[in-house]
Design a protein around this motif. Structure first.
Motif, PDB file in Angstrom:
ATOM      1  N   ARG A  92      15.042  23.306  37.905  1.00 11.85           N
ATOM      2  CA  ARG A  92      14.577  22.964  37.293  1.00 11.85           C
ATOM      3  C   ARG A  92      13.201  23.263  37.365  1.00 11.85           C
ATOM      4  O   ARG A  92      12.254  23.615  36.435  1.00 11.85           O
ATOM      5  CB  ARG A  92      14.875  22.198  36.197  1.00 11.85           C
ATOM      6  CG  ARG A  92      16.136  22.783  35.760  1.00 11.85           C
ATOM      7  CD  ARG A  92      16.309  21.406  34.435  1.00 11.85           C
ATOM      8  NE  ARG A  92      17.296  19.899  35.409  1.00 11.85           N
ATOM      9  CZ  ARG A  92      17.493  19.184  34.749  1.00 11.85           C
ATOM     10  NH1 ARG A  92      16.603  18.433  33.306  1.00 11.85           N
ATOM     11  NH2 ARG A  92      18.113  18.254  35.580  1.00 11.85           N
TER      12      ARG A  92
ATOM     13  N   GLN B 169      24.213  14.493  52.747  1.00 15.16           N
ATOM     14  CA  GLN B 169      25.126  14.407  52.538  1.00 15.16           C
ATOM     15  C   GLN B 169      25.075  15.639  52.798  1.00 15.16           C
ATOM     16  O   GLN B 169      25.070  16.873  52.899  1.00 15.16           O
ATOM     17  CB  GLN B 169      25.066  14.441  50.539  1.00 15.16           C
ATOM     18  CG  GLN B 169      24.275  15.213  50.088  1.00 15.16           C
ATOM     19  CD  GLN B 169      24.176  15.691  48.306  1.00 15.16           C
ATOM     20  OE1 GLN B 169      22.906  15.604  47.584  1.00 15.16           O
ATOM     21  NE2 GLN B 169      24.816  15.554  47.737  1.00 15.16           N
TER      22      GLN B 169
ATOM     23  N   ASN C 206      21.070   7.801  29.460  1.00 13.37           N
ATOM     24  CA  ASN C 206      21.246   6.631  30.712  1.00 13.37           C
ATOM     25  C   ASN C 206      20.261   7.670  31.642  1.00 13.37           C
ATOM     26  O   ASN C 206      20.061   8.869  31.732  1.00 13.37           O
ATOM     27  CB  ASN C 206      23.003   7.547  31.109  1.00 13.37           C
ATOM     28  CG  ASN C 206      23.243   7.359  31.998  1.00 13.37           C
ATOM     29  OD1 ASN C 206      22.657   6.526  33.466  1.00 13.37           O
ATOM     30  ND2 ASN C 206      22.827   8.453  33.701  1.00 13.37           N
TER      31      ASN C 206
ATOM     32  N   TYR D 157      10.304   5.299  32.081  1.00  7.48           N
ATOM     33  CA  TYR D 157      10.871   6.886  32.182  1.00  7.48           C
ATOM     34  C   TYR D 157      10.525   7.748  32.364  1.00  7.48           C
ATOM     35  O   TYR D 157       9.769   7.941  30.885  1.00  7.48           O
ATOM     36  CB  TYR D 157      12.558   6.879  31.347  1.00  7.48           C
ATOM     37  CG  TYR D 157      13.730   7.974  31.663  1.00  7.48           C
ATOM     38  CD1 TYR D 157      14.365   8.079  32.981  1.00  7.48           C
ATOM     39  CD2 TYR D 157      13.914   8.691  30.820  1.00  7.48           C
ATOM     40  CE1 TYR D 157      14.687   9.219  33.633  1.00  7.48           C
ATOM     41  CE2 TYR D 157      14.561   9.677  31.264  1.00  7.48           C
ATOM     42  CZ  TYR D 157      14.462  10.129  32.453  1.00  7.48           C
ATOM     43  OH  TYR D 157      15.271  10.927  33.092  1.00  7.48           O
TER      44      TYR D 157
ATOM     45  N   LYS E 157      10.682  16.770  35.752  1.00  8.74           N
ATOM     46  CA  LYS E 157      12.212  17.435  36.140  1.00  8.74           C
ATOM     47  C   LYS E 157      11.181  18.882  36.087  1.00  8.74           C
ATOM     48  O   LYS E 157      13.017  19.783  36.237  1.00  8.74           O
ATOM     49  CB  LYS E 157      13.254  17.113  35.249  1.00  8.74           C
ATOM     50  CG  LYS E 157      13.942  15.969  35.824  1.00  8.74           C
ATOM     51  CD  LYS E 157      15.471  15.495  35.366  1.00  8.74           C
ATOM     52  CE  LYS E 157      15.752  14.729  35.063  1.00  8.74           C
ATOM     53  NZ  LYS E 157      16.866  14.142  36.117  1.00  8.74           N
TER      54      LYS E 157
END
Ligand code: GDU
Length: 588
Positions: free
Chosen positions: A125, A208, A352, A424, A428
């Motif tokens: 994004r 990962q 969250n 926060y 993004k």
């Protein structure tokens, strides 16, 4: 079978596994033995990796996929039978007595902590070419996110150790989960900067693996369009972090050396460490097995909502409901307005921010049962309403915050809400998308991410008593933001509010056009009146008081268009840069 080359026993096993799981199409186009044998072997190498990196192996993956795809086709709602309600959690107010004492409790606990950064995402994004942790957190000092995270962990380590009587050699472990998309650049960033002062043995990289793509509702694996001997793969999501930690053996190691807490965080939140000490304090004093950090959330803002879900059978859980699911869930359960702001101007469901604090003992017990497998979901884009074919291949995904879904009702799952200005400010969204964000909702862009740091630091200094000028409003890359004085400090200087308060005296002032860089642990600010740019560097334990009237032409802010390719991408995406006209630099 006719067209398989001579296979090793483990390859025969994998071939059988694939055939028994309905994957014979993977071999249909294979020519006779002797042709492309190397490529066929590479195929088995890949299958072997896919099989070993998924809890339960490829057979489980395919079976899980078949089930989730059938549910998706049938339009089954994962929240069927659950009704949402607003949960209750800890709500902290920055700077009050409770906050200050929680911060102190948190610093004390920090030496028993381990930090885990999930940084395997490409940040599609944002559209930035490099890795996100290499982006400057702010451009006054130009320090990148990773440097700030490491310096914050080291500052916590130092402060926590100081509280121990006698010798304390604690080295807080720091895990970074990478992926094929981010691994090499992350390692390079660390190595070329001497791990930003952390001992290399403290840092653990866990990479990962991607998961196999699914071509249809029968969970037939998709072949790579460019290579018929390769299965197409895509990221499985940040939920992989639990399985990787489980299989790495790190948790046992940590537990045996007295670690109590594992703290998970994401790649680009430059304010996060303002929240860590008090949140860790909450975990320790409340005895939470799981503590998620949250902020007040605007309805429809693209962060998940923390929700209490109660099932018709009586089960309840407090869990993140992802932003695209919260609105339909509310509408389907008797809330006709869906995800809407209440009288506070915010959604009643806290947002969250995906900073989780897990207590290591219960976490390890749970992983013994699940091996780190996290509840998954699938999101196929169908060609039409018959839902028989996909526009492009899909895959299973999982999210780290879904960890509590498998916990027993006895687990102590809580959350802590703090002000967004303090905690926060992720990076993004690209400039175009950010400019389209509805007015009043956060942009979550490089522009807002940097401005939020100056705002938070200014407000913290104000709370400590200093006279910090009001911001001006300006627009960069189509986003209207508050521009506060550009104040930054190293984490060792102002780890918790008490530290800041002890170092800043109320007879100090900073004008709006000023920039102030505090680069030294024991710098105090007393009787300073700043109107311009001041950089103060003091070595290690050196004590230095900054005082007097300091005025210079300072650093002006120049607008930069995000399409101006003569500027570096890091600058373009924020839409401004500093013209360093004049400054005073004090070195002590
Ligand atoms: N990530 C991985 N591997 C992946 C995908 C992502 O490590 O396969 C990492 C990213 O690098 C990043 C983090 O996971 O550090 C989160 O990724 P995104 O920023 O893309 O996450 P989203 O914005 O989609 O959402 C997440 C949560 C939301 C909300 C939000 C807050 O899922 O509920 O909390 O972050 O920032």
């Amino acid at each position: 079978r006719r067209n398989l080359p001579l296979l090793a026993p483990h390859e025969v096993k994998l071939a059988k596994l694939l055939l028994s799981e309905g994957q014979s199409h993977l071999f249909e186009h294979w020519p006779e033995p002797g042709v492309d044998d190397d490529k066929k072997r590479n195929f088995f190498d890949q299958v072997c990796r896919l099989n070993s990196s998924y809890p339960g192996g490829l057979a489980s993956y395919i079976q899980n996929a078949r089930k989730l795809l059938a549910d998706s086709k049938a339009g089954k709602n994962p929240y069927d039978g659950f009704s949402p309600s607003v949960p209750s959690g800890e709500v902290l107010t920055f700077g009050d007595d409770n906050f200050v004492s929680l911060e102190e409790a948190g610093v004390k606990e920090a030496r028993h902590a381990a930090f885990v950064l999930v940084a395997g995402g490409l940040g599609e994004r944002l559209g930035y070419k490099g890795i996100k942790v290499a982006l400057p957190r702010e451009t006054t000092t130009g320090k990148c996110f990773l440097q700030h995270y490491i310096e914050s962990i080291l500052a916590l380590q130092e402060a926590s150790c100081k509280l121990v009587e006698g010798e304390c050699n604690t080295k807080i472990p720091f895990v970074i989960m990478t992926s094929d998309d981010t691994n090499a650049l992350t390692v390079k960033l660390l190595e070329s900067n001497s791990y930003f002062g952390m001992e290399p043995s403290q840092v653990h990289i866990l990479k990962q693996e991607k998961v196999a793509c699914l071509a249809d509702n029968d969970a037939r694996l998709a072949l790579d369009p460019n290579d018929k001997y390769k299965i197409q793969t895509k990221p499985h999501g940040h939920g992989d972090v639990h399985a990787l930690l489980y299989s790495s053996g790190l948790l046992e190691q940590w537990k045996s050396t007295g670690r109590k807490w594992v703290l998970f965080f994401q790649d680009t939140n430059g304010l996060l460490f303002n929240a860590i000490p008090s949140a860790l304090g909450v975990s320790a004093t409340k005895g939470y097995n799981v503590n998620s950090l949250a902020v007040p959330r605007k309805a429809k803002e693209a962060i998940g909502g923390i929700t209490k879900l109660t099932h018709v059978d009586g089960r309840t859980m407090v869990i993140n409901v992802e932003y695209n699911q919260l609105d339909p869930l509310l509408r389907a359960t008797g809330h006709p307005d869906g995800d809407a702001n209440c009288e506070t101007g915010y959604s009643p469901y806290p947002g969250n921010i995906n900073q989780l604090i897990l207590e290591i003992g219960p976490y390890m017990e749970e992983l013994q049962k699940t091996h780190g497998a996290i509840s998954e979901f699938v999101n196929p884009k169908y060609t039409d309403s018959t839902k028989t074919a996909f526009k492009s291949s899909t895959r299973l995904e999982c999210m780290m915050q879904d960890y509590p879904k498998t916990l027993p009702p006895s687990a102590k799952v809580g959350f802590t809400v703090m002000d967004a200005w303090l905690t926060y400010a992720p990076v993004k969204n690209n400039p175009e998308d950010s400019a389209k964000v509805p007015k009043g909702n956060p942009y979550h862009s490089a522009t807002s991410g940097e401005m939020a740091i100056y705002r938070a630091n200014s407000l913290i200094l104000r709370k400590a008593g200093a006279q910090i000028a009001d911001p001006v409003i300006d627009t960069f890359n189509g986003q209207e933001v508050e521009v506060w004085p550009r104040i930054t400090w190293i984490p060792r200087w102002g780890l918790i509010f008490k530290d800041v308060k002890a170092k800043v005296h109320s007879n100090s002032s900073v004008s709006q056009r000023s920039a102030l860089v505090i680069n030294g642990k024991n710098i105090t600010i007393q009787g300073l009146s700043l109107d311009g740019t001041l950089i103060v560097n003091a070595k290690d334990e050196a004590k230095f008081n900054v005082t007097g009237h300091i005025e210079n032409k300072g650093w002006t802010i120049q607008h930069v268009d995000h399409k101006d390719t003569s500027e570096k991408e890091e600058i373009r995406i924020r839409g401004f840069k500093f013209n360093k006209v004049e400054q005073l630099e004090l070195n002590y």
